[in-house]
Design a protein around this motif. Structure first.
Motif, PDB file in Angstrom:
ATOM      1  N   TYR A   3      -8.788  -4.276  -1.295  1.00 16.81           N
ATOM      2  CA  TYR A   3      -7.930  -5.394  -0.894  1.00 16.81           C
ATOM      3  C   TYR A   3      -8.749  -6.684  -0.772  1.00 16.81           C
ATOM      4  O   TYR A   3      -8.345  -7.746  -1.271  1.00 16.81           O
TER       5      TYR A   3
ATOM      6  N   PHE B 272       0.878  -1.180   0.000  1.00 13.66           N
ATOM      7  CA  PHE B 272       0.000   0.000   0.000  1.00 13.66           C
ATOM      8  C   PHE B 272       0.910   1.224   0.000  1.00 13.66           C
ATOM      9  O   PHE B 272       1.607   1.474   0.981  1.00 13.66           O
TER      10      PHE B 272
ATOM     11  N   TYR C 151      -9.870   1.319   0.523  1.00 15.15           N
ATOM     12  CA  TYR C 151      -8.647   0.517   0.384  1.00 15.15           C
ATOM     13  C   TYR C 151      -8.872  -0.908   0.876  1.00 15.15           C
ATOM     14  O   TYR C 151      -8.383  -1.876   0.278  1.00 15.15           O
TER      15      TYR C 151
END
Length: 348
Positions: free
Chosen positions: A236, A76, A232
């Motif tokens: 993921y 990330f 995020y």
């Protein structure tokens, strides 16, 4: 059971700490091995108590970034979107990992919708009707000049996907709003303020009246910091659950937005907050002078951001199940509390 090695760059940042907090609260957190790069030894010690592995260093140390990236299956990057050295470092590490092990690392890289400022005036005098959609990669790639903000780094990340040694996903938030609050910030490790809104608040406090570039006639989208961080995790999870269904590379643009605001509307909300506290006699924004643009926004060129247009919509991001709920009305209503938070921060 082996754990998934994750490298997160930007753990002490406004957005980075919020994403890290989400990962540490994830239902599968016990299967993660999260490494972060951090400059401060004191903050590193504090981060250890959260169950992450801190490494002392800077993203400016390209060799170190490369070494850490080589050890990670997932990266990330929520640090500086424009740091080419760091980007080349983690890409080189991912390439080494692929060559040695056959693993195809997942790289979730943070850019920003500021790449689309080229599509409208940046003098605060007009609103463009040009809107970009994250599910139209062909339009993005054909229309966006290489000279656009963040674009040079984005292209390097996209090339890694083209070459096949990594799967890359570009996350492009719009104006991220809200004073961040999470356990990492509460522990004194991370920054709780963003960039765009705080800059306007500081300028307004400094000059005693809310200000705008030109007439404040530019449109941007906004997204709450917690809801952007949640994306995020949504991304993921989608990648790990059904990777073939998640677009990557040039089909992996994911915008962060939930509505639009004008710079005038934002400045007006700041003006009301100042009047409420006796810091201004009028809530009506006035135009920044050239001298003020340089004083409060670093350079006259950079100040153009606060008078620009960057309009997007995010059907691809929403197709993964992401459902931001906080609106632009919520954003403007939050400005009063953010002004108060900045005043307290100045006194501290």
């Amino acid at each position: 059971m082996s754990k998934t090695p994750i490298l997160l760059l930007g753990p002490t940042g406004y957005l980075g700490s919020t994403v890290l907090s989400r990962l540490l609260a994830h239902p599968k957190k016990d299967t993660f091995e999260v490494t972060v790069l951090i400059r401060s030894e004191d903050k590193a010690r504090k981060l250890e108590t959260f169950g992450v592995k801190p490494v002392i260093g800077s993203i400016k140390d390209t060799a170190l970034v490369e070494k850490l990236a080589e050890q990670a299956h997932v990266i990330f990057n929520i640090a500086d979107s424009d740091d080419m050295g760091a980007t080349k470092g983690f890409l080189a590490g991912s390439k080494k990992r692929h060559k040695k092990t056959g693993d195809v690392p997942v790289i979730i890289h943070t850019s920003g919708t500021g790449i689309f400022m080229f599509a409208g005036a940046n003098n605060g005098l007009s609103i463009t009707d040009r809107i970009f959609s994250d599910d139209d990669a062909e339009d993005i790639d054909k229309s966006t000049p290489d000279s656009a903000l963040h674009r040079n780094v984005d292209l390097v990340v996209l090339k890694a996907d083209e070459e096949g040694y990594a799967k890359t996903y570009l996350v492009l938030p719009s104006t991220i709003w809200g004073v961040a609050s999470n356990p990492i910030i509460d522990a004194g490790i991370a920054n709780k303020f963003s960039i765009q809104v705080p800059a306007m608040i500081r300028a307004a406090i400094g000059r005693g009246q809310a200000g705008i570039v030109g007439k404040g006639q530019g449109l941007w989208n906004g997204i709450n910091v917690n809801e952007q961080a949640e994306f995020y995790v949504t991304l993921y999870d989608a990648i790990t659950t059904n990777p073939s269904a998640v677009g990557h590379g040039h089909n992996g643009y994911y915008f962060g937005e939930n509505g639009e605001y004008t710079w005038y509307e934002l400045a007006k909300a700041i003006g009301k907050a100042l009047v409420k506290r006796g810091l201004s006699t009028s809530d009506e924004p006035t135009t920044f002078s050239k001298e003020e643009l340089i004083k409060y926004f670093w350079t006259e060129e950079i100040s153009g951001i606060w008078g620009s247009n960057a309009r997007v919509k995010a059907p691809r991001a929403r197709s993964l199940g992401w459902q931001p709920k906080l609106t632009i009305e919520d954003f403007l209503a939050s400005i009063d509390a953010e002004v108060e938070a900045h005043l307290k921060h100045q006194k501290a």
